[in-house]
Design a protein around this motif. Structure first.
Motif, short mmCIF file in Angstrom:
data_model
loop_
_atom_site.label_atom_id
_atom_site.label_comp_id
_atom_site.label_asym_id
_atom_site.label_seq_id
_atom_site.Cartn_x
_atom_site.Cartn_y
_atom_site.Cartn_z
N PHE B 285 0.81 -1.21 0.00
CA PHE B 285 0.00 0.00 0.00
C PHE B 285 0.84 1.26 0.00
O PHE B 285 0.46 2.28 -0.55
N ASP B 286 2.01 1.17 0.63
CA ASP B 286 2.85 2.36 0.69
C ASP B 286 3.32 2.78 -0.70
O ASP B 286 3.31 3.96 -1.04
N ARG B 291 2.99 6.44 -5.41
CA ARG B 291 2.71 6.70 -6.82
C ARG B 291 1.54 7.65 -7.00
O ARG B 291 1.56 8.56 -7.81
N ILE B 292 0.50 7.40 -6.24
CA ILE B 292 -0.69 8.23 -6.35
C ILE B 292 -0.34 9.69 -6.10
O ILE B 292 -0.64 10.58 -6.89
N VAL B 293 0.33 9.91 -4.98
CA VAL B 293 0.63 11.30 -4.61
C VAL B 293 1.60 11.93 -5.60
O VAL B 293 1.44 13.10 -5.96
N THR B 309 -1.14 4.41 -16.33
CA THR B 309 -1.76 3.51 -15.36
C THR B 309 -0.64 2.68 -14.76
O THR B 309 0.04 1.94 -15.46
N ALA B 310 -0.44 2.85 -13.46
CA ALA B 310 0.67 2.15 -12.81
C ALA B 310 0.16 0.95 -12.02
O ALA B 310 -0.79 1.07 -11.25
#
Lengths: 328, 328
Positions: B285-286, B291-293, B309-310
């Motif tokens: 999750f980290d 990546r999201i941020v 899209t990662a």
DNA sequence: CCCCGTCATGTTTACGCAAACACGCAATCA
DNA sequence: TGATTGCGTGTTTGCGTAAACATGACGGGG
């Protein structure tokens, strides 16, 4: 806003009045403005509004992370309740458990434009009484009553008493305790109540083992207890640690509850489906959240800080992990 | 700010420069301003600043609640990463899973002054492709690639393949599946990959059972499977449901893994301490949050939307809940 | 030696909104 | 009938900040 005004043929002030639902606007005018707003896709600028009114309709939330189940549930409930009251929640997770870290979070949040701050103080800070800069309404959850802010919490002591009594009533000579971290108020209160209950029952008070709320730490404590003769009942300060204790006991060859009884605290959703299902204390996080938010909003809107401390009563849930002690 | 300026004997603009760390301020002046700030307890007003710059240094976060472990962990990680990058997180929990609810949350958030929005779309919405008003950067987690926003997610299919293959390799003729809710992308991807893996191995594909991610729903599914002859391996779409399945199996008198193998997905902290410890797929999750941020901040600062899209690769964690099938 | 660029700093302005005040019209009362 | 009140609306102002522009001193190159 000016565009909307000119399109509706009114002044910008009238648009403002419509947006804020003021009464003194003629119905026909209001409709004209509303349709202009819709056509132009107008959305009020919160920053500008906040600059004028000094209100942000946002709550700050400082927590020690969502890793522990209790915290996650509390945060979840708070956001939902706040949202229903028209407030957004601005969250900060604190990494280290020092007062300085709290102050930094506090600073960041007040700069970040919040109307009030909810502090979920899962950990005892290194100073006896946290001193926050005044001016911003604060409500604490799970904190220390010595702070001069309103506080809301589950009645930890009552819950711990409930489990301990339950185990004694089953016939156990005493109850061992796997406590949460020493720097947690909740852990401390649970341990104290456990201690007091044993004393009242004139039972021997065994040495406390400390965990950190995690299943892993419960497992470590359980390994120690599994070696010790005469351990027939264990009260773990939360369900995750209880789970770890159970695992260690089972691995050591003990049966639950025939050889050892184990109880937890929190009643997480999974507890009913462990093998065996876990006896535990159910906290009503929704009610806690409700109180927190209403105290918060009360403070924001009246400007006065009620120094109330609200305790929410938890409930004992008896399942299959506790039973009578083995006939020795 | 004016007070600080006059106290330091400079103009307010110079104070502004100091606050914003501009280079063209003499060191001595800077120090004077800084000390004046400290003395007066000055805190910049974010609303005013945002009004001028149009930047809020705040991320909006729309999620379906912190009840499920996966969500809670994702949200937790995102807040931490965002904070490190100097952004605050403004969270909204959606109650009902309709597109309208998402739009409302979206509206509230854009009004609430955020620079970008992270949408954790745990559920498939009732419209095939969510259409969000343009203008605000959006990053999706756990969503549908058909949306026209960058997306980050664990490689669900790969993970599901990993477990299914693991069970087949142990010698099981086939693997049963307890899926997550039908309206979840993650659940759907895991189920599809499970299905494909069985097909490739020329194994019979049993009927899927659906749960809702909760241990309770896993228990219900487990009760059904426990009655059915020939069930030797079950892959539950998350650990909480796996736990429920395990409970049902044990209650029905089956041994794990001697009679039935059970595997989960997520690797929550508790899984290692269940009885027996659960074989599962670990999601990072980290890394997902990171990546999201970074995608988010990239969009905010450059103004362009990378349509990447990662996929983050998960890992199989083999524990004691899976083993060879019983010799029939 | 003068001109021009550079740097530290000051002055003015605009961001978008709501509060405060002003205005004019109609209804009400003495 | 004139004074008074209430209501819908417009006008002006200021919230605290950073961008844009202005100023003045100083230094180096032609």
């Amino acid at each position: 806003m000016a565009d909307v005004a000119s399109m509706a043929g009114v002044s910008s002030q009238t648009v403002s009045r419509v947006v804020n639902n003021r009464s003194n606007v003629e119905e026909e005018t209001r409709q004209r403005v509303l349709s202009a707003m819709r056509v132009l896709g107008y959305r009020p600028n919160t920053a500008a509004r906040a600059l004028v009114t000094g209100q942000f309709r946002t709550l700050g939330l400082i927590s020690f992370g969502l890793g522990s189940f209790g915290n996650a549930r509390t945060v979840d409930a708070i956001t939902r309740v706040a949202q229903r009251a028209g407030y957004t929640v601005n969250m900060i997770a604190i990494e280290s458990q020092t007062e300085q870290a709290v102050h930094e979070a506090f600073d960041q949040l007040t700069m970040q434009a919040v109307d009030g701050i909810v502090l979920i103080e899962a950990q005892i800070l290194d100073t006896p009484a946290l001193r926050l800069p005044p001016g911003v309404p604060v409500v604490m959850a799970d904190g220390d009553a010595s702070h001069r802010h309103p506080m809301v919490d589950t009645d930890q002591a009552f819950g711990a008493r409930l489990v301990t009594r339950h185990l004694l009533d089953l016939g156990h000579e005493t109850v061992w305790h796997v406590a949460g971290p020493e720097d947690s108020y909740a852990a401390r209160r649970r341990a104290e109540a456990w201690h007091a209950t044993l004393k009242e029952a004139k039972a021997v008070v065994p040495q406390v083992l400390f965990g950190d709320w995690s299943a892993a730490s419960g497992y470590e404590a359980g390994r120690v207890l599994a070696e010790r003769p005469g351990v027939t009942a264990v009260f773990a300060a939360n369900d995750q640690m209880a789970l770890g204790v159970m695992r260690a006991m089972i691995k050591a060859g003990w049966r639950i509850p025939e050889d050892v009884s184990i109880a937890g605290f929190d009643d997480i959703d999974e507890s009913a489906y462990l093998s065996p299902p876990l006896t535990t204390v159910r906290q009503d996080f929704d009610v806690v959240a409700e109180r927190i938010v209403s105290l918060m909003i009360g403070q924001i809107e009246t400007g006065t800080a009620p120094s109330a401390t609200a305790f929410i009563t938890p409930e004992l849930i008896v399942r299959e992990s506790t039973g009578a002690p083995p006939l020795s």
